[in-house]
Design a protein around this motif. Structure first.
Motif, PDB file in Angstrom:
ATOM      1  N   CYS A  66       3.910  -9.536  -2.086  1.00  0.00           N
ATOM      2  CA  CYS A  66       3.758  -8.116  -2.403  1.00  0.00           C
ATOM      3  C   CYS A  66       3.707  -7.300  -1.113  1.00  0.00           C
ATOM      4  O   CYS A  66       3.530  -7.844  -0.028  1.00  0.00           O
ATOM      5  CB  CYS A  66       2.469  -7.888  -3.206  1.00  0.00           C
ATOM      6  SG  CYS A  66       2.486  -8.632  -4.856  1.00  0.00           S
ATOM      7  N   ASP A  67       3.855  -5.978  -1.245  1.00  0.00           N
ATOM      8  CA  ASP A  67       3.753  -5.104  -0.079  1.00  0.00           C
ATOM      9  C   ASP A  67       2.289  -4.975   0.350  1.00  0.00           C
ATOM     10  O   ASP A  67       1.365  -5.235  -0.429  1.00  0.00           O
ATOM     11  CB  ASP A  67       4.306  -3.717  -0.402  1.00  0.00           C
ATOM     12  CG  ASP A  67       5.813  -3.726  -0.588  1.00  0.00           C
ATOM     13  OD1 ASP A  67       6.454  -4.723  -0.203  1.00  0.00           O
ATOM     14  OD2 ASP A  67       6.352  -2.734  -1.124  1.00  0.00           O
ATOM     15  N   ALA A  68       2.106  -4.533   1.594  1.00  0.00           N
ATOM     16  CA  ALA A  68       0.761  -4.312   2.136  1.00  0.00           C
ATOM     17  C   ALA A  68       0.586  -2.851   2.511  1.00  0.00           C
ATOM     18  O   ALA A  68       1.416  -2.284   3.221  1.00  0.00           O
ATOM     19  CB  ALA A  68       0.545  -5.187   3.366  1.00  0.00           C
ATOM     20  N   TYR A  69      -0.488  -2.225   2.017  1.00  0.00           N
ATOM     21  CA  TYR A  69      -0.867  -0.873   2.416  1.00  0.00           C
ATOM     22  C   TYR A  69      -1.972  -1.005   3.463  1.00  0.00           C
ATOM     23  O   TYR A  69      -2.988  -1.678   3.219  1.00  0.00           O
ATOM     24  CB  TYR A  69      -1.394  -0.075   1.228  1.00  0.00           C
ATOM     25  CG  TYR A  69      -0.338   0.475   0.295  1.00  0.00           C
ATOM     26  CD1 TYR A  69      -0.243   1.841   0.063  1.00  0.00           C
ATOM     27  CD2 TYR A  69       0.558  -0.364  -0.369  1.00  0.00           C
ATOM     28  CE1 TYR A  69       0.715   2.368  -0.797  1.00  0.00           C
ATOM     29  CE2 TYR A  69       1.525   0.143  -1.227  1.00  0.00           C
ATOM     30  CZ  TYR A  69       1.599   1.505  -1.434  1.00  0.00           C
ATOM     31  OH  TYR A  69       2.554   2.025  -2.286  1.00  0.00           O
ATOM     32  N   ILE A  70      -1.785  -0.370   4.620  1.00  0.00           N
ATOM     33  CA  ILE A  70      -2.732  -0.503   5.721  1.00  0.00           C
ATOM     34  C   ILE A  70      -3.145   0.884   6.210  1.00  0.00           C
ATOM     35  O   ILE A  70      -2.302   1.717   6.541  1.00  0.00           O
ATOM     36  CB  ILE A  70      -2.110  -1.316   6.881  1.00  0.00           C
ATOM     37  CG1 ILE A  70      -1.821  -2.750   6.410  1.00  0.00           C
ATOM     38  CG2 ILE A  70      -3.043  -1.341   8.091  1.00  0.00           C
ATOM     39  CD1 ILE A  70      -1.095  -3.603   7.422  1.00  0.00           C
ATOM     40  N   ASN A  71      -4.455   1.133   6.261  1.00  0.00           N
ATOM     41  CA  ASN A  71      -4.985   2.423   6.707  1.00  0.00           C
ATOM     42  C   ASN A  71      -4.833   2.578   8.218  1.00  0.00           C
ATOM     43  O   ASN A  71      -5.112   1.643   8.981  1.00  0.00           O
ATOM     44  CB  ASN A  71      -6.470   2.540   6.352  1.00  0.00           C
ATOM     45  CG  ASN A  71      -6.699   2.628   4.865  1.00  0.00           C
ATOM     46  OD1 ASN A  71      -5.941   3.273   4.154  1.00  0.00           O
ATOM     47  ND2 ASN A  71      -7.748   1.981   4.381  1.00  0.00           N
TER      48      ASN A  71
END
Length: 423
Positions: A66-71
């Motif tokens: 899956c994709d990764a969301y990173i702050n």
């Protein structure tokens, strides 16, 4: 740090599509098994998340395709190390603390041109900041919990009029009614406790000293010879393995199998290596600690195998380099609590190294058995390893000298890259 490495933790919360299929995970900083995070420094938290996901734990294990969301905060946004992230499969979330300045806009446009996907985090109103940053992002995360029920529809309408291209993500969806309302409003992605609370992925940390990172960064800044960089990495097995993991999981990829540490330096290039070291410095901050005995043992075993390979094949420098890598990698299962097959799978090491580690075969297999027998201090097993059906593995007296040299080298590590530089 314990013998098998410090525990490490990484939070992740799923992001679903309209069909309730998991499409991505937001990766979250965690400093323990508890659900919450104690974030003191946003940039350090981001660096720790990236290191844990892409190097320590392995992206495949964490993300499951899956994709990764990173702050990302303003400091990290402008750091070169952000470009270590793969351009596909990662969404860079601009934290609410990132201002709408001309320099931020220029940086976002540059990252977009490089192929990165950007998201605007925690939108609760169509204010000046949202209006300014909206054209620069592909995804907008709306905090539906913080927006009054009657204000959500007009906010969505404003966002759609201003930027028809963006995909809307509803975050903090707490209940089924919230989900249905967001579905009706046309949100594409959904995140929140209604679907799943953040879970924590745990693992073990491969140690690397703050001093070694500073030493390596100084060497890179001084354009030191590759042999100097190689010696620093030899003293830091955890550092080397994390480098290989990050390179492969972050999508940079190695163009050919790795035989040696020099291969790693040459294939990556100094610019990439420098960024990686900077990222690790971000993540470790000022943390100090004694080197793990197992890491020291891994380095020592690598050195012994390197010396032994030189004795047996004095004209083959490449084999000696591979011998060091094989010896070092052979102790990784004990350090990270994984099978050797799982450790090696993403690293793309040369066949001669894989043969020795997986099957005990090839020119390095007998040398690995010899090193292991030497460490056990068992005279019978050592004699059995020194002599095979085809004759001696290596001359016994020469091997004894190699043992002494390897132990002396290990002793110098405590005064060198592992512990010798004060900060």
């Amino acid at each position: 740090m314990g013998d098998t490495g410090e525990a490490l933790f990484l939070g992740r919360q799923p992001i679903l599509d309209r069909g309730r299929h998991v499409r991505a995970y937001e990766l979250l900083f965690r400093d323990g098994k508890s659900a919450g995070a104690n974030v003191v420094d946003d940039a350090q938290a981001t660096a720790t998340v990236i290191v844990n996901a892409f190097a320590e734990l392995g992206m495949t294990h964490v993300l499951q395709d899956c994709d990764a969301y990173i702050n990302v905060d303003q400091q990290f946004l402008f750091s070169e190390v952000i470009e270590l992230l793969p351009r596909r499969g990662v969404v860079i979330e601009l934290l609410e603390s990132v201002p709408h300045t001309a320099s931020v806009a220029a940086r976002c446009m540059h990252l977009r041109a490089m192929g990165y996907t950007l998201a605007l985090d925690d939108v609760i109103a169509f204010d000046a900041r949202t209006r300014a940053l909206l054209p620069l992002v592909q995804i907008v995360k709306v905090d539906v919990l913080a927006v009054a029920g009657d204000a959500l529809r007009p906010l969505v309408a404003q966002l759609r009029r201003a930027a028809p291209h963006v995909r809307l993500l509803a975050e903090k969806v707490e209940a089924a009614a919230d989900f249905e309302r967001c579905m009706d409003l046309g949100f594409v992605f959904f995140q929140g406790y209604h679907f799943a609370k953040p879970t924590t992925v745990a693992g073990r940390q491969l140690g690397h000293s703050h001093q070694a990172l500073l030493r390596l960064l100084a060497q890179l800044g001084a354009d030191a010879d590759s042999s100097e960089l190689e010696e620093t990495l030899k003293a830091e097995p955890g550092l080397t393995v994390n480098l290989l993991r990050m390179v492969n999981s972050a999508g940079t990829g190695l163009s050919r199998p790795v035989n040696s540490l020099r291969d790693v330096i040459q294939v990556l290039g100094r610019r990439y290596l420098k960024r990686w070291v900077q990222l690790l410095l971000f993540s470790v901050g000022q943390r100090q600690g004694e080197p793990s005995p197992l890491l020291l043992m891994a380095a020592t075993r690598g050195r012994l195998m390197e010396l032994t390979a030189t004795l047996k094949h004095p004209e083959d420098d490449s084999l000696a380099d591979s011998a060091f890598m094989a010896g070092m990698m052979s102790l990784m299962p004990a350090l990270v609590g994984m099978k050797i097959e799982e450790v090696l799978a993403p690293l793309h090491l040369a066949p001669v190294i894989d043969d020795a580690l997986l099957r005990g075969d090839g020119p390095l297999g007998p040398l690995l058995k010899l090193a292991e027998a030497s460490e056990r201090g068992d005279a019978e097993s050592l004699a059995g390893a020194l002599y095979t059906g085809t004759g001696p593995t290596v001359d016994a007296s020469h091997f004894s000298r190699a043992q002494a040299q390897a132990l002396e080298w290990a002793h110098t590590l405590r005064r060198g890259p592992l512990a010798g530089l004060t900060v």
